[in-house]
Scaffold this motif. Structure first.
Motif, PDB file in Angstrom:
ATOM      1  N   CYS A 139      -8.488   6.360   1.249  1.00 44.78           N
ATOM      2  CA  CYS A 139      -8.074   5.390   0.230  1.00 44.78           C
ATOM      3  C   CYS A 139      -9.270   4.516  -0.139  1.00 44.78           C
ATOM      4  CB  CYS A 139      -6.932   4.514   0.750  1.00 44.78           C
ATOM      5  SG  CYS A 139      -5.634   5.388   1.646  1.00 44.78           S
ATOM      6  N   ASN A 171     -11.895   1.927  -1.620  1.00 49.30           N
ATOM      7  CA  ASN A 171     -11.864   0.673  -2.384  1.00 49.30           C
ATOM      8  C   ASN A 171     -10.446   0.126  -2.560  1.00 49.30           C
ATOM      9  OD1 ASN A 171     -14.715   1.047  -2.910  1.00 49.30           O
ATOM     10  ND2 ASN A 171     -14.124   2.515  -4.494  1.00 49.30           N
ATOM     11  N   THR A 172      -9.626   0.269  -1.526  1.00 48.66           N
ATOM     12  CA  THR A 172      -8.208  -0.085  -1.668  1.00 48.66           C
ATOM     13  C   THR A 172      -7.739  -1.110  -0.649  1.00 48.66           C
ATOM     14  OG1 THR A 172      -7.717   2.125  -2.550  1.00 48.66           O
ATOM     15  CG2 THR A 172      -5.852   0.854  -1.670  1.00 48.66           C
ATOM     16  N   TYR A 229       2.018   3.140  -2.243  1.00 48.42           N
ATOM     17  CA  TYR A 229       1.601   4.178  -3.183  1.00 48.42           C
ATOM     18  C   TYR A 229       0.092   4.400  -3.175  1.00 48.42           C
ATOM     19  CZ  TYR A 229       6.353   3.524  -4.851  1.00 48.42           C
ATOM     20  OH  TYR A 229       7.719   3.438  -4.908  1.00 48.42           O
ATOM     21  N   THR A 230      -0.656   3.347  -2.916  1.00 52.94           N
ATOM     22  CA  THR A 230      -2.118   3.478  -2.975  1.00 52.94           C
ATOM     23  C   THR A 230      -2.738   3.970  -1.667  1.00 52.94           C
ATOM     24  OG1 THR A 230      -2.359   1.141  -2.398  1.00 52.94           O
ATOM     25  CG2 THR A 230      -2.321   1.696  -4.753  1.00 52.94           C
ATOM     26  N   CYS A 231      -2.029   3.746  -0.546  1.00 50.56           N
ATOM     27  CA  CYS A 231      -2.549   4.210   0.746  1.00 50.56           C
ATOM     28  C   CYS A 231      -1.375   4.390   1.715  1.00 50.56           C
ATOM     29  CB  CYS A 231      -3.559   3.215   1.314  1.00 50.56           C
ATOM     30  SG  CYS A 231      -4.593   3.895   2.634  1.00 50.56           S
ATOM     31  N   TYR A 245       0.804  -1.224   0.000  1.00 51.15           N
ATOM     32  CA  TYR A 245       0.000   0.000   0.000  1.00 51.15           C
ATOM     33  C   TYR A 245       0.840   1.277   0.000  1.00 51.15           C
ATOM     34  CZ  TYR A 245      -3.824  -3.157   1.326  1.00 51.15           C
ATOM     35  OH  TYR A 245      -4.765  -4.167   1.365  1.00 51.15           O
TER      36      TYR A 245
END
Length: 323
Positions: free
Chosen positions: A112, A114-115, A30-32, A28
Motif C-alpha cells: 500500500c 504512500n497510504t 479499501y486502500t490497505c 484503510y
C-alpha cells in the motif's frame, strides 16, 4: 410527533459518531485492507525473537503521545532543523523498537504505497503487541498523519519520571486531556515492563538516610532486588522486570503486586498508598476483565492525544525522515 421505532433506530445509527474527529474505524478498508495482518505478522515475528519488544513499543507509543501528541515525532532522526526526540533524557538508552516499526512500514509500503502513516502503524503495533501478549484487543479508529518536526524540549519536560510525585504525574496526564483513571490503567502497562536499576535503587539500601530499604517495599522483594542491583554504579543500567511473576504476559498481576507492597518503582507503589487511586488498584487486582477494558479504553484516549488528521502533516515514506 413521535418517530416510529424503526426510523428512530435508523437515525441513531446514522448520527451515532463513527469517527474520532476525522479518524475512522474503516479508514484503510479499501486502500490497505490487509494492514492489520501485515502489522500483526511483523509483531508475531519480532516477539518470537525478543520477549521485551511488546513493552518497548508500549513505552515508545506513550512517550510519543504524552509529550508532543501522537505524531510519530519520536521516530524522526536528527536533522539540521531539529534535534531528535530519541536523544531526550527519558528516551535515550531506554526507548527501542525503531527498526521494527521501520521494517513493518517497509512491508506496508510494498503493498500500500504512500497510504499508511507511521503513527497509525505504531498505534496498531502497540495494540497487536498487547493482544499477542495475552491482553485485550480494542477497536482503533485510524487516519492519523505524521508530524513534520520533533520537539526534544517537550520530551524532556512532559514525559512523567519514575522519580516524580503522583501529583506531578497526574498533572502531566491531565494536561493532555487524560484523567486519574487513565493514570492508573495505563500504569498497568508495567505488567510487561522493565526498568533500569537506577530508577529504584534509592529504595533498596539507604532509603531517606535510614540505612535500610524503603519500608513500603516487601522485604523479600527488597532482598531480591538488592541481589539483582548491588549498590554499585555498574549495576545502574541493568534491567529488572516490573512484574517478576508473569513477566511476559499482559495481565493484572502488576496490580496484585502493588496490593502486596511489591511495586518496584516508587511511582507505581504510590498508586496503592494514595487514597485517590488505591480503590482502583484494588479493583484491578481483583477483576482482570475490568482492568483489560479500562486499559483498552485509556489506550484509545492516549492514541488520540494531539492526533493530526485531514490535510495536515503527511504520510511519511520512511518513518525516520520527513518526506
Amino acid at each position: 410527533m413521535h418517530l416510529p421505532v424503526t426510523n428512530l433506530v435508523f437515525c441513531l445509527l446514522v448520527f451515532q459518531p463513527f469517527v474520532y474527529g476525522q479518524l475512522d474505524y474503516k479508514f484503510y478498508d479499501y486502500t490497505c485492507p490487509n494492514l492489520t495482518k501485515i502489522v500483526r505478522f511483523g509483531l508475531w515475528s519480532a516477539m518470537a525473537n525478543d520477549t521485551r519488544i511488546a513493552a518497548s513499543l508500549l513505552r515508545m507509543h506513550f512517550h510519543d503521545c504524552i509529550s508532543n501528541g501522537c505524531d510519530a515525532s519520536i521516530l524522526l532522526d536528527e536533522t539540521s532543523s531539529f534535534r531528535s526526540e530519541k536523544d531526550a533524557i527519558p528516551n535515550r538508552n531506554s526507548v527501542r523498537g525503531f527498526e521494527l516499526i521501520e521494517s513493518i512500514k517497509t512491508n506496508v509500503e510494498k503493498v500500500c504505497p504512500n497510504t499508511v502513516s507511521c503513527i497509525d502503524i505504531l498505534t496498531l503495533a502497540v495494540r497487536e503487541a498487547v493482544f499477542l501478549s495475552g491482553g485485550r484487543y480494542w477497536p482503533l479508529a485510524l487516519g492519523r498523519r505524521d508530524g513534520l518536526t520533533a520537539n526534544i524540549t517537550a520530551s524532556n519536560t512532559e514525559i512523567p519520571s519514575p522519580f516524580e510525585s503522583l501529583d506531578g504525574i497526574i498533572a502531566k496526564f491531565t494536561a493532555k486531556g487524560l484523567d486519574l483513571k487513565d493514570v492508573v490503567a495505563l500504569s498497568g502497562a508495567h505488567t510487561i515492563g522493565f526498568s533500569q536499576c537506577f530508577t529504584f535503587k534509592f529504595r533498596l539500601f539507604n532509603f531517606s538516610g535510614s540505612g535500610a530499604p524503603d519500608p513500603t517495599l516487601d522485604a523479600s522483594l527488597a532482598t531480591s532486588l538488592q541481589t539483582a542491583c548491588p549498590n554499585q554504579d555498574e549495576s545502574d543500567t541493568k534491567l529488572v522486570p516490573l512484574d517478576r511473576v508473569t513477566t511476559t504476559r499482559f495481565d493484572n498481576v502488576f496490580f496484585k503486586n502493588l496490593v502486596n507492597n511489591s511495586g518496584v518503582l516508587a511511582s507505581d507503589q504510590v498508586l496503592m498508598t494514595d487514597n485517590r487511586t488505591s480503590a482502583m488498584v484494588l479493583n484491578y487486582s481483583k477483576f482482570p476483565f475490568l482492568f483489560a477494558k479500562d486499559f483498552g479504553d485509556s489506550m484509545v484516549k492516549l492514541s488520540n492525544v494531539g492526533a493530526i488528521t485531514g490535510q495536515n502533516g503527511q504520510v511519511r515514506n520512511k518513518c525516520n525522515l520527513v518526506n
